[in-house]
Design an enzyme around this catalytic site. Structure first.
Site, PDB file in Angstrom:
ATOM      1  N   THR A  32      18.165   0.337  22.003  1.00 16.44           N
ATOM      2  CA  THR A  32      16.931  -0.085  22.658  1.00 16.44           C
ATOM      3  C   THR A  32      16.815   0.388  24.106  1.00 16.44           C
ATOM      4  O   THR A  32      15.786   0.922  24.517  1.00 16.44           O
ATOM      5  CB  THR A  32      16.811  -1.622  22.605  1.00 16.44           C
ATOM      6  OG1 THR A  32      16.788  -2.023  21.242  1.00 16.44           O
ATOM      7  CG2 THR A  32      15.557  -2.112  23.300  1.00 16.44           C
ATOM      8  N   ASP A  70      11.377   3.066  20.438  1.00 11.10           N
ATOM      9  CA  ASP A  70      12.613   3.337  21.164  1.00 11.10           C
ATOM     10  C   ASP A  70      13.708   3.892  20.265  1.00 11.10           C
ATOM     11  O   ASP A  70      14.674   4.484  20.740  1.00 11.10           O
ATOM     12  CB  ASP A  70      13.108   2.072  21.860  1.00 11.10           C
ATOM     13  CG  ASP A  70      13.245   0.894  20.890  1.00 11.10           C
ATOM     14  OD1 ASP A  70      12.680   0.947  19.782  1.00 11.10           O
ATOM     15  OD2 ASP A  70      13.917  -0.090  21.261  1.00 11.10           O
ATOM     16  N   HIS A  71      13.569   3.699  18.969  1.00  5.87           N
ATOM     17  CA  HIS A  71      14.525   4.207  17.978  1.00  5.87           C
ATOM     18  C   HIS A  71      13.986   3.879  16.598  1.00  5.87           C
ATOM     19  O   HIS A  71      12.976   3.173  16.464  1.00  5.87           O
ATOM     20  CB  HIS A  71      15.917   3.582  18.160  1.00  5.87           C
ATOM     21  CG  HIS A  71      15.909   2.080  18.223  1.00  5.87           C
ATOM     22  ND1 HIS A  71      15.661   1.282  17.133  1.00  5.87           N
ATOM     23  CD2 HIS A  71      16.098   1.222  19.263  1.00  5.87           C
ATOM     24  CE1 HIS A  71      15.700   0.016  17.474  1.00  5.87           C
ATOM     25  NE2 HIS A  71      15.957  -0.058  18.783  1.00  5.87           N
ATOM     26  N   LYS A 126      11.403  -7.949  25.371  1.00  4.86           N
ATOM     27  CA  LYS A 126      12.776  -7.847  25.867  1.00  4.86           C
ATOM     28  C   LYS A 126      12.777  -7.377  27.318  1.00  4.86           C
ATOM     29  O   LYS A 126      11.952  -6.547  27.711  1.00  4.86           O
ATOM     30  CB  LYS A 126      13.579  -6.844  25.036  1.00  4.86           C
ATOM     31  CG  LYS A 126      13.759  -7.213  23.583  1.00  4.86           C
ATOM     32  CD  LYS A 126      14.553  -6.120  22.861  1.00  4.86           C
ATOM     33  CE  LYS A 126      14.745  -6.423  21.390  1.00  4.86           C
ATOM     34  NZ  LYS A 126      15.469  -5.330  20.695  1.00  4.86           N
ATOM     35  N   ASP A 127      13.755  -7.851  28.082  1.00  4.18           N
ATOM     36  CA  ASP A 127      13.844  -7.421  29.479  1.00  4.18           C
ATOM     37  C   ASP A 127      14.096  -5.926  29.590  1.00  4.18           C
ATOM     38  O   ASP A 127      13.482  -5.232  30.409  1.00  4.18           O
ATOM     39  CB  ASP A 127      14.912  -8.213  30.232  1.00  4.18           C
ATOM     40  CG  ASP A 127      16.296  -8.185  29.582  1.00  4.18           C
ATOM     41  OD1 ASP A 127      16.522  -7.427  28.625  1.00  4.18           O
ATOM     42  OD2 ASP A 127      17.167  -8.959  30.056  1.00  4.18           O
ATOM     43  N   HIS A 133      16.483  -6.384  12.191  1.00  9.86           N
ATOM     44  CA  HIS A 133      17.877  -6.836  12.270  1.00  9.86           C
ATOM     45  C   HIS A 133      18.123  -8.072  11.409  1.00  9.86           C
ATOM     46  O   HIS A 133      19.170  -8.192  10.776  1.00  9.86           O
ATOM     47  CB  HIS A 133      18.231  -7.179  13.720  1.00  9.86           C
ATOM     48  CG  HIS A 133      18.462  -5.997  14.589  1.00  9.86           C
ATOM     49  ND1 HIS A 133      19.386  -5.021  14.296  1.00  9.86           N
ATOM     50  CD2 HIS A 133      17.898  -5.633  15.776  1.00  9.86           C
ATOM     51  CE1 HIS A 133      19.385  -4.105  15.254  1.00  9.86           C
ATOM     52  NE2 HIS A 133      18.483  -4.448  16.162  1.00  9.86           N
ATOM     53  N   HIS A 161      20.645  -0.184  13.781  1.00  9.62           N
ATOM     54  CA  HIS A 161      20.359   1.223  14.101  1.00  9.62           C
ATOM     55  C   HIS A 161      21.473   1.686  15.027  1.00  9.62           C
ATOM     56  O   HIS A 161      22.518   1.059  15.106  1.00  9.62           O
ATOM     57  CB  HIS A 161      18.993   1.324  14.777  1.00  9.62           C
ATOM     58  CG  HIS A 161      18.801   0.311  15.869  1.00  9.62           C
ATOM     59  ND1 HIS A 161      19.264   0.484  17.154  1.00  9.62           N
ATOM     60  CD2 HIS A 161      18.238  -0.925  15.847  1.00  9.62           C
ATOM     61  CE1 HIS A 161      18.986  -0.576  17.888  1.00  9.62           C
ATOM     62  NE2 HIS A 161      18.364  -1.463  17.115  1.00  9.62           N
TER      63      HIS A 161
END
Length: 542
Positions: free
Chosen positions: A72, A329-330, A154-155, A288, A474
């Site tokens: 990430t 991001d992926h 997410k931060d 996930h 991932h």
């Protein structure tokens, strides 16, 4: 009649010309966490909302997070910097600093580890590890009036896309809702949305209806200990934040804050171009927690499409001239238990012997150095770090024995040394043709990368036991984790689709060209993508 036809033709040509030559007033950069190219294409025929709109723009279905460490933080660091992790310095979600005096040797990518009491699991959030400017940062240098806003689930998504000079950076910090950096006051807008967040969380969710396209996926997949996934509808009890986070509800709240920020700050309504980055994290949590091929993921993509459609409709009603880019991001990989049921019997979970703790114990016994941690790492794949307290001869022996063990293991594709990776030039050319060593080089930072890089074979999931946490993940160098869609849209932009591979680092120079912002080629790894169909170009002259 002739006059009416002439007028219609003039209007038809005027819109694309504006989209090609006039800078948009607002850039909306969206990252959908773990939205693989496979997931994008699987449900493409069913899109009816925001994702459908974006597929009517300029479509690169074969984008690449071209580096090996498909996590990430590295992925988000590439999207608005134009640079690979080797340049951004964000090589992983977590790396290790064995020279630090603190007990916790792990360093979280968005942590200021110099702050008292900070550690990789309970940290003071910071952008200090990002070594390069974001597009928003470059825009503010060119015109200080530019407003830069970043919101995410997410931060690490908000921080890596917004950069250190963003005017507003917000992420979901837990059941309390959206938070920002230490010491940042909560403005009225965020306070109001956090009240709505709390009210929504306090109510139970009966779950979402199952769309028609998800019916065939509605069967349980056993993962051990009486646990199964694959048939969920996101029903949750009141106050269950963990279930809220891994559901479409999270993205809905993130888009509410994004829309509110655009409206309250009048983004896109002044002379300059503004930018907002939006990190939608629910798809990752869903992948996930439940895998990528069950009813849970199918519902999530359907709701994402709907929520994005409502978000874009709101911008349209406000009359904002905006340009959108959406990527990820992926990618991601489904759990092996479901793959085995669906024609992939070779799918497997990683051998527990490859975890850093097990490796350290084995190598200790082999070298006579038992009793201390010899090998540090974040899991059974990725960077491995050899204890710095060893003598040079001991380190050499530990490295040699570790490489020998790894390279003989049937689940290991490659084990590269730091020296091997450093000796490779920074890769160029089509990202789909890179070697594993070139992918590793794109993720390599000499100060932060490990002594050994462990890469598992394809279709090996680096989670030993799915009953103790996540079931799928991932992070591999394989295409199912590297390939992501890259979609550009703006009103009047003529549609075309380019099936050949491009990189996420190409996004920043492409957006910079749209607003006439020069970016020195020597400072980035990406290139400008021409968004004009046919003759003409949206990129500066080469």
């Amino acid at each position: 009649m002739l006059r009416k036809v002439a007028t219609a033709l003039l209007l038809a040509t005027a819109i694309p010309a504006t989209a090609q030559t006039t800078p948009p007033k607002l850039i909306v950069a969206i990252s959908v966490d773990q939205f693989s190219a496979d997931l994008f294409s699987e449900y493409r025929q069913y899109y009816s909302g925001g994702l459908k709109r974006l597929t009517q723009g300029v479509v690169f279905p074969k984008g690449y997070q071209s580096h090996a460490a498909t996590e990430t933080c590295p992925g988000h660091s590439t999207i608005l910097t134009g640079s690979r992790p080797s340049r951004t310095g964000i090589i992983a979600n977590t790396w290790f600093d064995l020279s630090t005096a603190r007990e916790d040797k792990a360093v979280y990518c968005a942590e200021d580890e110099s702050q008292p009491g900070s550690n990789s699991g309970n940290y003071v959030a910071s952008p200090i590890h990002l070594k390069v400017p974001t597009l928003g940062g470059r825009m503010k240098i060119a015109n200080p009036a530019t407003r830069v806003v970043s919101v995410a689930g997410k931060d690490r998504a908000a921080i890596m896309m917004g950069g250190p000079t963003a005017d507003q950076t917000w992420w979901i910090g837990g059941a309390q809702g959206f938070v920002s950096y230490k010491g940042v006051a909560t403005p009225p807008l965020v306070a109001k949305i956090n009240e709505a967040f709390a009210a929504r969380l306090a109510q139970p969710n009966a779950g979402f209806d199952l769309p028609q396209q998800c019916m065939a996926k509605d069967f349980p997949v056993a993962i051990g200990a009486g646990k199964s996934v694959g048939t969920g509808r996101f029903a949750r009890a009141a106050g269950d934040f963990k279930a809220f986070r891994a559901s479409p509800e999270q993205d809905a709240m993130t888009l509410v804050l994004a829309a509110g920020a655009i409206e309250s700050m009048a983004l896109g309504k002044q002379a300059q171009t503004d930018i907002i980055s939006i990190g939608l994290s629910a798809t990752d949590y869903v992948g996930h927690t439940y895998g990528t091929e069950g009813t849970e993921s199918c519902i999530q993509i359907d709701r994402l499409d709907r929520e994005l459609g409502a978000f874009f409709d709101r911008l349209d009603k406000d009359g904002i001239d905006y340009a959108v880019v959406l990527t990820a991001d992926h990618g991601g990989h489904d759990l092996p238990e479901r793959h085995r049921e669906n024609a992939m019997p070779m799918e497997n979970r990683v051998d527990a012997a490859l975890t850093p703790k097990a490796l350290s114990a084995t190598i200790g016994a082999m070298t006579g150095l038992s009793g201390k941690t010899l090998i540090w790492g974040d899991g059974p794949a990725g960077d491995l770090y050899i204890d710095k307290g060893l003598t040079a001869a001991q380190r050499a022996k530990v490295e040699a024995e570790t490489l020998k063990l790894l390279r003989a293991h049937p689940q290991v594709e490659a084990a590269f040394t730091k020296a091997q990776i450093a000796a490779v030039p920074s890769p160029s050319g089509p990202p789909e043709s890179w070697s594993l060593l070139q992918e590793a080089r794109a993720s390599f930072d000499p100060a932060r990368s490990g002594d050994i890089l462990l890469l598992l074979k394809p279709r090996i999931t680096p989670i030993v036991d799915p009953t103790k946490g996540y079931v799928a993940t991932h992070g591999s160098p394989w295409d199912y984790d590297r390939r992501v869609p890259i979609l550009f849209w703006r009103k009047g932009l003529t549609h075309f689709e380019q099936p050949l591979g491009v990189e996420t680092v190409d996004i920043m120079p492409t957006l910079a060209a749209l607003i006439g912002l020069p970016v020195p080629k020597s400072e980035i790894d990406g290139r400008c993508l021409d968004l004009v169909a046919g003759e003409g170009s949206s990129c500066p002259a080469q």
